[in-house]
Design a protein around this motif. Structure first.
Motif, PDB file in Angstrom:
ATOM      1  N   GLN A   1       0.847  -1.194   0.000  1.00  0.00           N
ATOM      2  CA  GLN A   1       0.000   0.000   0.000  1.00  0.00           C
ATOM      3  C   GLN A   1       0.880   1.240   0.000  1.00  0.00           C
ATOM      4  OE1 GLN A   1      -2.794   0.139   3.199  1.00  0.00           O
ATOM      5  NE2 GLN A   1      -3.706   2.072   2.533  1.00  0.00           N
ATOM      6  N   VAL A   2       0.577   2.163  -0.911  1.00  0.00           N
ATOM      7  CA  VAL A   2       1.375   3.374  -1.040  1.00  0.00           C
ATOM      8  C   VAL A   2       0.858   4.437  -0.081  1.00  0.00           C
ATOM      9  CG1 VAL A   2       2.063   5.224  -2.590  1.00  0.00           C
ATOM     10  CG2 VAL A   2       1.905   2.879  -3.436  1.00  0.00           C
ATOM     11  N   GLN A   3       1.786   5.126   0.552  1.00  0.00           N
ATOM     12  CA  GLN A   3       1.439   6.245   1.423  1.00  0.00           C
ATOM     13  C   GLN A   3       2.199   7.487   0.998  1.00  0.00           C
ATOM     14  OE1 GLN A   3       2.178   4.812   5.461  1.00  0.00           O
ATOM     15  NE2 GLN A   3      -0.029   4.573   5.730  1.00  0.00           N
ATOM     16  N   ARG A  27       4.948   0.287  -2.809  1.00  0.00           N
ATOM     17  CA  ARG A  27       5.223  -0.117  -4.194  1.00  0.00           C
ATOM     18  C   ARG A  27       4.507   0.826  -5.154  1.00  0.00           C
ATOM     19  NH1 ARG A  27       4.582  -6.305  -5.829  1.00  0.00           N
ATOM     20  NH2 ARG A  27       6.408  -6.354  -4.480  1.00  0.00           N
ATOM     21  N   THR A  28       5.251   1.275  -6.188  1.00  0.00           N
ATOM     22  CA  THR A  28       4.682   2.173  -7.183  1.00  0.00           C
ATOM     23  C   THR A  28       4.759   1.535  -8.559  1.00  0.00           C
ATOM     24  OG1 THR A  28       6.810   3.255  -7.497  1.00  0.00           O
ATOM     25  CG2 THR A  28       5.342   4.201  -5.850  1.00  0.00           C
ATOM     26  N   SER A  29       4.037   2.104  -9.516  1.00  0.00           N
ATOM     27  CA  SER A  29       4.075   1.593 -10.884  1.00  0.00           C
ATOM     28  C   SER A  29       5.069   2.405 -11.705  1.00  0.00           C
ATOM     29  CB  SER A  29       2.688   1.665 -11.532  1.00  0.00           C
ATOM     30  OG  SER A  29       2.407   2.984 -11.950  1.00  0.00           O
ATOM     31  N   LYS A  76      15.475   9.397  -3.094  1.00  0.00           N
ATOM     32  CA  LYS A  76      14.832   9.592  -1.803  1.00  0.00           C
ATOM     33  C   LYS A  76      13.323   9.351  -1.856  1.00  0.00           C
ATOM     34  CE  LYS A  76      18.152  13.013  -0.118  1.00  0.00           C
ATOM     35  NZ  LYS A  76      18.341  14.401   0.388  1.00  0.00           N
ATOM     36  N   ASN A  77      12.804   9.062  -3.056  1.00  0.00           N
ATOM     37  CA  ASN A  77      11.360   8.886  -3.223  1.00  0.00           C
ATOM     38  C   ASN A  77      10.586  10.061  -2.629  1.00  0.00           C
ATOM     39  OD1 ASN A  77      11.285   6.519  -4.687  1.00  0.00           O
ATOM     40  ND2 ASN A  77      11.153   5.218  -2.881  1.00  0.00           N
ATOM     41  N   THR A  78      11.025  11.237  -2.975  1.00  0.00           N
ATOM     42  CA  THR A  78      10.412  12.442  -2.424  1.00  0.00           C
ATOM     43  C   THR A  78      10.074  13.418  -3.536  1.00  0.00           C
ATOM     44  OG1 THR A  78      11.649  12.182  -0.370  1.00  0.00           O
ATOM     45  CG2 THR A  78      10.697  14.342  -0.798  1.00  0.00           C
ATOM     46  N   LEU A  79       8.909  14.001  -3.419  1.00  0.00           N
ATOM     47  CA  LEU A  79       8.415  15.020  -4.336  1.00  0.00           C
ATOM     48  C   LEU A  79       8.518  16.375  -3.646  1.00  0.00           C
ATOM     49  CD1 LEU A  79       6.676  15.595  -6.997  1.00  0.00           C
ATOM     50  CD2 LEU A  79       4.692  15.464  -5.460  1.00  0.00           C
ATOM     51  N   TYR A  80       8.803  17.412  -4.422  1.00  0.00           N
ATOM     52  CA  TYR A  80       8.958  18.753  -3.856  1.00  0.00           C
ATOM     53  C   TYR A  80       8.111  19.758  -4.637  1.00  0.00           C
ATOM     54  CZ  TYR A  80      13.143  16.670  -1.828  1.00  0.00           C
ATOM     55  OH  TYR A  80      14.016  15.855  -1.146  1.00  0.00           O
ATOM     56  N   LEU A  81       7.762  20.826  -3.945  1.00  0.00           N
ATOM     57  CA  LEU A  81       7.159  21.977  -4.600  1.00  0.00           C
ATOM     58  C   LEU A  81       7.810  23.224  -4.023  1.00  0.00           C
ATOM     59  CD1 LEU A  81       5.016  22.886  -6.670  1.00  0.00           C
ATOM     60  CD2 LEU A  81       3.483  23.300  -4.720  1.00  0.00           C
ATOM     61  N   ALA A  97      -0.398  14.036  -4.602  1.00  0.00           N
ATOM     62  CA  ALA A  97      -1.217  12.916  -5.039  1.00  0.00           C
ATOM     63  C   ALA A  97      -0.470  12.123  -6.092  1.00  0.00           C
ATOM     64  CB  ALA A  97      -2.544  13.427  -5.597  1.00  0.00           C
ATOM     65  N   ALA A  98      -0.850  10.853  -6.233  1.00  0.00           N
ATOM     66  CA  ALA A  98      -0.221   9.958  -7.198  1.00  0.00           C
ATOM     67  C   ALA A  98      -1.262   9.391  -8.143  1.00  0.00           C
ATOM     68  CB  ALA A  98       0.497   8.827  -6.476  1.00  0.00           C
ATOM     69  N   ALA A  99      -0.900   9.383  -9.427  1.00  0.00           N
ATOM     70  CA  ALA A  99      -1.718   8.767 -10.472  1.00  0.00           C
ATOM     71  C   ALA A  99      -0.907   7.626 -11.067  1.00  0.00           C
ATOM     72  CB  ALA A  99      -2.067   9.791 -11.540  1.00  0.00           C
ATOM     73  N   TRP A 100      -1.471   6.419 -11.091  1.00  0.00           N
ATOM     74  CA  TRP A 100      -0.647   5.232 -11.336  1.00  0.00           C
ATOM     75  C   TRP A 100      -0.461   4.857 -12.790  1.00  0.00           C
ATOM     76  CZ3 TRP A 100       2.203   5.210  -7.568  1.00  0.00           C
ATOM     77  CH2 TRP A 100       1.729   5.458  -6.287  1.00  0.00           C
ATOM     78  N   ASN A 101      -1.350   5.216 -13.656  1.00  0.00           N
ATOM     79  CA  ASN A 101      -1.190   4.874 -15.071  1.00  0.00           C
ATOM     80  C   ASN A 101      -1.454   6.126 -15.891  1.00  0.00           C
ATOM     81  OD1 ASN A 101      -0.769   1.832 -15.134  1.00  0.00           O
ATOM     82  ND2 ASN A 101      -2.591   2.015 -13.853  1.00  0.00           N
ATOM     83  N   THR A 102      -0.375   6.746 -16.349  1.00  0.00           N
ATOM     84  CA  THR A 102      -0.508   8.042 -17.008  1.00  0.00           C
ATOM     85  C   THR A 102       0.195   8.047 -18.354  1.00  0.00           C
ATOM     86  OG1 THR A 102       1.473   8.903 -15.946  1.00  0.00           O
ATOM     87  CG2 THR A 102      -0.601   9.176 -14.761  1.00  0.00           C
TER      88      THR A 102
END
Length: 126
Positions: A1-3, A27-29, A76-81, A97-102
């Motif tokens: 499960q992704v958090q 786990r991510t896609s 680092k599996n980190t997103l920034y703004l 937020a994450a979208a898995w199939n783009t």
């Protein structure tokens, strides 16, 4: 499960800067994308910026283009703004937020995102 867990919000004066972070665990896609959204009181959730995790393609909402920069650290599996030249109208709760199939770019519609963080408050004083 992704958090997803955001951090970095706070109070800042108009014209100032803040950097938000979003840690991704689980786990991510391979085709996933990440986005930042903002929700102000009484308003709909607004797309701010998106990034394709694998190739780094970015896209921005019109209200923040030229002021905000989205980036990611794959190690680092980190997103920034990075938010610069902040305005009082930038006040709101910020979500990653994450979208898995783009496709080529991150989607702009919130309904295309499957996983959301808890949000972090950003307040810009005039």
């Amino acid at each position: 499960q992704v958090q997803l867990v955001e951090s970095g919000g706070g109070l800042v004066q108009a014209g100032g800067s803040l950097r938000l972070s979003c840690g991704v665990s689980g786990r991510t896609s391979i085709q996933y994308a990440m986005g930042w959204f903002r929700q102000a009181p009484g308003k709909e959730r607004e797309f701010l910026a998106g990034i394709k995790w694998r190739n780094g393609n970015t896209n921005y909402g019109d209200s923040v283009k030229g002021r905000f920069i989205i980036s990611r650290d794959r190690d680092k599996n980190t997103l920034y703004l990075q938010m610069n030249s902040l305005k009082p109208e930038d006040t709101g709760v910020y979500y990653c937020a994450a979208a898995w199939n783009t496709n080529i770019y991150a989607p702009r519609e919130s309904t295309d995102y499957e996983t959301w963080g808890q949000g972090t408050q950003v307040t810009v004083s005039s």
